[in-house]
Write an enzyme that holds these catalytic residues in place. Sequence first.
Site: not given
Ligand SMILES: [Mg+2]
Length: 167
Positions: A14, A16, A106, A110
Amino acid sequence: MTRPSRFPAAVFLDRDGVINRKAPEGEYICCWSDFEFLPGVFEAIARLNRAGYLVFVFTNQRGIALRRMTNEAVVEIHRRMRAALEKAGAPIEAVFICPHGIEDQCECRKPKPGMLLEARSRYGVDLTRSIVIGDRESDLEAGRAVGAAVYQVGPRTSLLDLISSFA
Ligand SMILES: [Mg+2]
């Protein structure tokens, strides 16, 4: 040395909160000056590379759907992120972005595993031998959905801490 598999194992990171300091709640990383690498990230990715993993980034960027930033701005951030990593000997194979909002329904946002499945079809990744690392439950949920091992970065556990057990 183990024989390289025809179907490589990958580590999916991931963005951020794993690679860079995340923006405050409700805010977005909109340009390169907002982007700050977290400590130990260069070394962690270099070690994953040396251990033979393909390294991908997969990131939800709902700020695009919300028109807080353009797709082009996000692509430019990733170009600079990858250049900095590459210079440090820690290259990333590809970055997958979900630009959609929650209401777009969509298959890539996630906790859905669409970005992982795309990596499988484009790079032949063996997802069941792969690893997903995120700071949120939705990252881990996407990984579990495809049979990957999952690890969670937290306030006291950095990416470098986590990968030390396998790379
Ligand atoms: Mg994150």
